[in-house]
Design a protein around this motif. Structure first.
Motif, PDB file in Angstrom:
ATOM      1  N   TYR A 128       0.864  -1.174   0.000  1.00  0.00           N
ATOM      2  CA  TYR A 128       0.000   0.000   0.000  1.00  0.00           C
ATOM      3  C   TYR A 128       0.899   1.221   0.000  1.00  0.00           C
ATOM      4  O   TYR A 128       2.128   1.108   0.078  1.00  0.00           O
ATOM      5  N   ASP A 156      -1.708  -7.891  -3.612  1.00  0.00           N
ATOM      6  CA  ASP A 156      -2.532  -6.710  -3.350  1.00  0.00           C
ATOM      7  C   ASP A 156      -2.160  -5.535  -4.244  1.00  0.00           C
ATOM      8  O   ASP A 156      -2.964  -4.619  -4.436  1.00  0.00           O
ATOM      9  N   THR A 160      -3.994  -1.660  -6.620  1.00  0.00           N
ATOM     10  CA  THR A 160      -3.447  -0.319  -6.813  1.00  0.00           C
ATOM     11  C   THR A 160      -3.279  -0.003  -8.296  1.00  0.00           C
ATOM     12  O   THR A 160      -3.630   1.089  -8.759  1.00  0.00           O
TER      13      THR A 160
END
Length: 218
Positions: A128, A156, A160
Motif C-alpha cells: 500500500y 494486493d 493499486t
C-alpha cells in the motif's frame, strides 16, 4: 559534444541507478533518465517495468511500476525536426542533438519495504502507499529480479494498479503481470493466482477482466 553531468560520474553510480526523481507526490513520481556517457539516447524504461527509489528520511524503499515514458526537447525552443539520418549518422553529423533531448517517465507507487539495520537488506514489505514518496533528486533504480519476486509473493498491488489515474490501467496491469511472470521463469501457479485475484477485483466487469487476461499470453 554531450554536456557533462555535474552530479555524478558513471563509475560512482550503482549499475541499476539510471534516473533521478524530479517531481513527486503521494501516489507517483516523475523521474528523468540520466544521460549516458556515449552519444546515445537515455534508455527508456519499458511500460510496466518495476523501479524503486528511497524515502531517505525514513529509509523506506519505494516500489513503483512505470506507466508512461517520453523523450522530448530540454526546452520549448529547440524542437526536433526530421533529418532522415540513422543513429550512427546523427552521431557523426549532429552530435549536439543528443544533449538537447531528455527522457522522463512516470511511475505509480505500489508499495514499500521497511529496511533493516543491515546494509541493502529489507524486512517487512507492504503493498500500500508509503507514508511519504521519494524526495526530489533521489536516485531511481531498476529493481533487482529477486526483489520483484519477493515483493510479488502477495498480489494486493494489483488493486493499486487498477486504480492508477491517467494511465491505460488494463494494459498496465497486464504488462506488470507479464514482467513478473517472466522473472519467475514462467511460474504457472503464480500466474493462476494472479488471474484469480483479478477475477475477484473485477467480478462486476467481465469485459475488462477478459481484456487484461488476453494481453498476458503465457
Amino acid at each position: 559534444m554531450r554536456l557533462p553531468l555535474p552530479q555524478f560520474k558513471r563509475g560512482d553510480r550503482h549499475p541499476n541507478h539510471f534516473a533521478e526523481v524530479i517531481a513527486t507526490s503521494t501516489c507517483e513520481f516523475l523521474a528523468q533518465c540520466l544521460e549516458p556517457e556515449d552519444l546515445s539516447f537515455p534508455p527508456m524504461p519499458p511500460f510496466g517495468s518495476w523501479v524503486c527509489s528511497v524515502d531517505e528520511e525514513s529509509g523506506n524503499q519505494i516500489y513503483a511500476v512505470v506507466y508512461y515514458a517520453t523523450t522530448m526537447p530540454i526546452d520549448s525552443v529547440h524542437r526536433p525536426v526530421a533529418l532522415g539520418l540513422s543513429l550512427q549518422e546523427l552521431r557523426e553529423e549532429q552530435p549536439q542533438i543528443f544533449a538537447m533531448l531528455k527522457t522522463e517517465f512516470r511511475a505509480a507507487i505500489v508499495g514499500f519495504a521497511v529496511t533493516s539495520n543491515e546494509r541493502n537488506s529489507s524486512s517487512n514489505l507492504y503493498q500500500y502507499l508509503p507514508p511519504r514518496p521519494p524526495q526530489i533528486h533521489q536516485p531511481v533504480y531498476r529493481c533487482e529480479p529477486e526483489a520483484i519476486i519477493k515483493f510479488t509473493e502477495q498480489l494486493d498491488f494489483l488493486r493499486t494498479l487498477l486504480t492508477v489515474n491517467g494511465a491505460p490501467v488494463d494494459s498496465l496491469t497486464a504488462a506488470a503481470i507479464r514482467e513478473v511472470y517472466w522473472l519467475r521463469k514462467a511460474d504457472r501457479q503464480w500466474l493462476v493466482q494472479a488471474g484469480r485475484t483479478l477475477s475477484v477485483l473485477l467480478k462486476d466487469d467481465y469485459d475488462r477482466l477478459r481484456f487484461i487476461l488476453s494481453q498476458i499470453n503465457p
